[in-house]
Design an enzyme around this catalytic site. Structure first.
Site, mmCIF file in Angstrom:
data_model
loop_
_atom_site.group_PDB
_atom_site.id
_atom_site.type_symbol
_atom_site.label_atom_id
_atom_site.label_comp_id
_atom_site.label_asym_id
_atom_site.label_seq_id
_atom_site.Cartn_x
_atom_site.Cartn_y
_atom_site.Cartn_z
ATOM 1 C CG ASP A 1 -2.068 0.947 1.097
ATOM 2 O OD1 ASP A 1 -3.221 0.487 1.018
ATOM 3 O OD2 ASP A 1 -1.823 2.180 1.063
ATOM 4 C CG ASN B 1 -12.061 -0.955 4.015
ATOM 5 O OD1 ASN B 1 -12.369 -1.500 5.073
ATOM 6 N ND2 ASN B 1 -10.922 -0.302 3.854
ATOM 7 N N GLY C 1 -15.991 2.285 3.663
ATOM 8 C CA GLY C 1 -14.788 3.086 3.441
ATOM 9 C C GLY C 1 -13.987 2.669 2.224
ATOM 10 C CD GLN C 2 -14.919 -0.982 -2.711
ATOM 11 O OE1 GLN C 2 -16.077 -1.236 -2.368
ATOM 12 N NE2 GLN C 2 -14.314 -1.627 -3.691
ATOM 13 C CB SER C 3 -10.975 5.174 -1.204
ATOM 14 O OG SER C 3 -9.778 4.452 -1.102
ATOM 15 C CG HIS D 1 -8.577 -2.962 -2.404
ATOM 16 N ND1 HIS D 1 -9.578 -2.309 -3.099
ATOM 17 C CD2 HIS D 1 -8.441 -2.292 -1.243
ATOM 18 C CE1 HIS D 1 -10.011 -1.283 -2.394
ATOM 19 N NE2 HIS D 1 -9.342 -1.262 -1.251
ATOM 20 C CG HIS E 1 -6.655 -2.949 3.149
ATOM 21 N ND1 HIS E 1 -5.964 -1.778 2.951
ATOM 22 C CD2 HIS E 1 -7.895 -2.733 2.633
ATOM 23 C CE1 HIS E 1 -6.741 -0.888 2.352
ATOM 24 N NE2 HIS E 1 -7.930 -1.449 2.141
HETATM 25 P P1 5GP Z 1 -9.718 1.366 0.431
HETATM 26 O O1 5GP Z 1 -9.782 2.719 1.095
HETATM 27 O O2 5GP Z 1 -10.457 1.362 -0.889
HETATM 28 O O3 5GP Z 1 -10.078 0.219 1.314
HETATM 29 O O4 5GP Z 1 -8.173 1.116 0.119
HETATM 30 C C1 5GP Z 1 -7.521 1.672 -0.952
HETATM 31 C C2 5GP Z 1 -6.049 1.631 -0.614
HETATM 32 O O5 5GP Z 1 -5.310 1.807 -1.805
HETATM 33 C C3 5GP Z 1 -5.605 2.716 0.356
HETATM 34 O O6 5GP Z 1 -5.048 2.109 1.523
HETATM 35 C C4 5GP Z 1 -4.578 3.504 -0.445
HETATM 36 O O7 5GP Z 1 -3.481 3.930 0.351
HETATM 37 C C5 5GP Z 1 -4.164 2.534 -1.520
HETATM 38 N N1 5GP Z 1 -3.760 3.149 -2.776
HETATM 39 C C6 5GP Z 1 -4.434 4.105 -3.461
HETATM 40 N N2 5GP Z 1 -3.785 4.426 -4.597
HETATM 41 C C7 5GP Z 1 -2.673 3.626 -4.635
HETATM 42 C C8 5GP Z 1 -1.599 3.507 -5.567
HETATM 43 O O8 5GP Z 1 -1.532 4.179 -6.593
HETATM 44 N N3 5GP Z 1 -0.635 2.599 -5.263
HETATM 45 C C9 5GP Z 1 -0.671 1.835 -4.137
HETATM 46 N N4 5GP Z 1 0.334 0.960 -3.935
HETATM 47 N N5 5GP Z 1 -1.674 1.922 -3.231
HETATM 48 C C10 5GP Z 1 -2.659 2.827 -3.477
#
Ligand code: 5GP
Ligand code: ZN
Length: 113
Positions: free
Chosen positions: A29, A86, A92-94, A99, A101
């Site tokens: 990440d 997420n 909290g899925q961004s 994916h 974690h």
């Molecule tokens: P979410 O918030 O959707 O559960 O997790 C998305 C994750 O992707 C976040 O922890 C964020 O730091 C990671 N992330 C977002 N953009 C990138 C990227 O370009 N490269 C990497 N390695 N991680 C990313």
């Protein structure tokens, strides 16, 4: 619409790759929340965990295998770890590409915020 994790899976955006199989990629990440913070993604675009088995049931096993390889490589198999996916707004899925974690290397608190 471009998807950042599709781009990473295709090698168009660089990432620190830990596991690379035909169907699954694991990479660090970019904003780590623990000493070990690895994302495990299917290489093909799947929106979220509910879409997974509809898309490809075999992928579930392939993801599980990748989890195991990651925790072995990162040496957190016996110390413990947390796997989180997420989903949606409240989850909290961004990034809308499935994916998982994998977090480890420190004690995790519960419940998460
Ligand atoms: P979410 O918030 O959707 O559960 O997790 C998305 C994750 O992707 C976040 O922890 C964020 O730091 C990671 N992330 C977002 N953009 C990138 C990227 O370009 N490269 C990497 N390695 N991680 C990313
Ligand atoms: Zn995608």
């Amino acid at each position: 619409m471009t998807c950042i994790f599709c781009e990473i899976a295709a090698g168009k955006i660089p990432a620190q790759v830990i596991v690379d199989t035909e169907t699954v990629l694991a990479f660090r990440d970019v904003s780590p929340q623990a000493p070990v913070h690895v994302l495990v993604v299917p290489k093909k675009h799947v929106e979220n965990v509910l879409d997974l088995e509809r898309t490809d049931p075999d992928l579930i096993i392939q993801l599980l295998n990748a989890f195991k390889t990651v925790v072995q490589i990162e040496n957190i198999e016996s110390s413990g770890f947390r796997i989180v996916t997420n989903t949606g707004d409240d989850g909290g899925q961004s990034v809308n590409h499935l994916h998982f974690h994998i977090l480890g290397g420190r004690h995790m608190t519960w419940p998460p915020g």
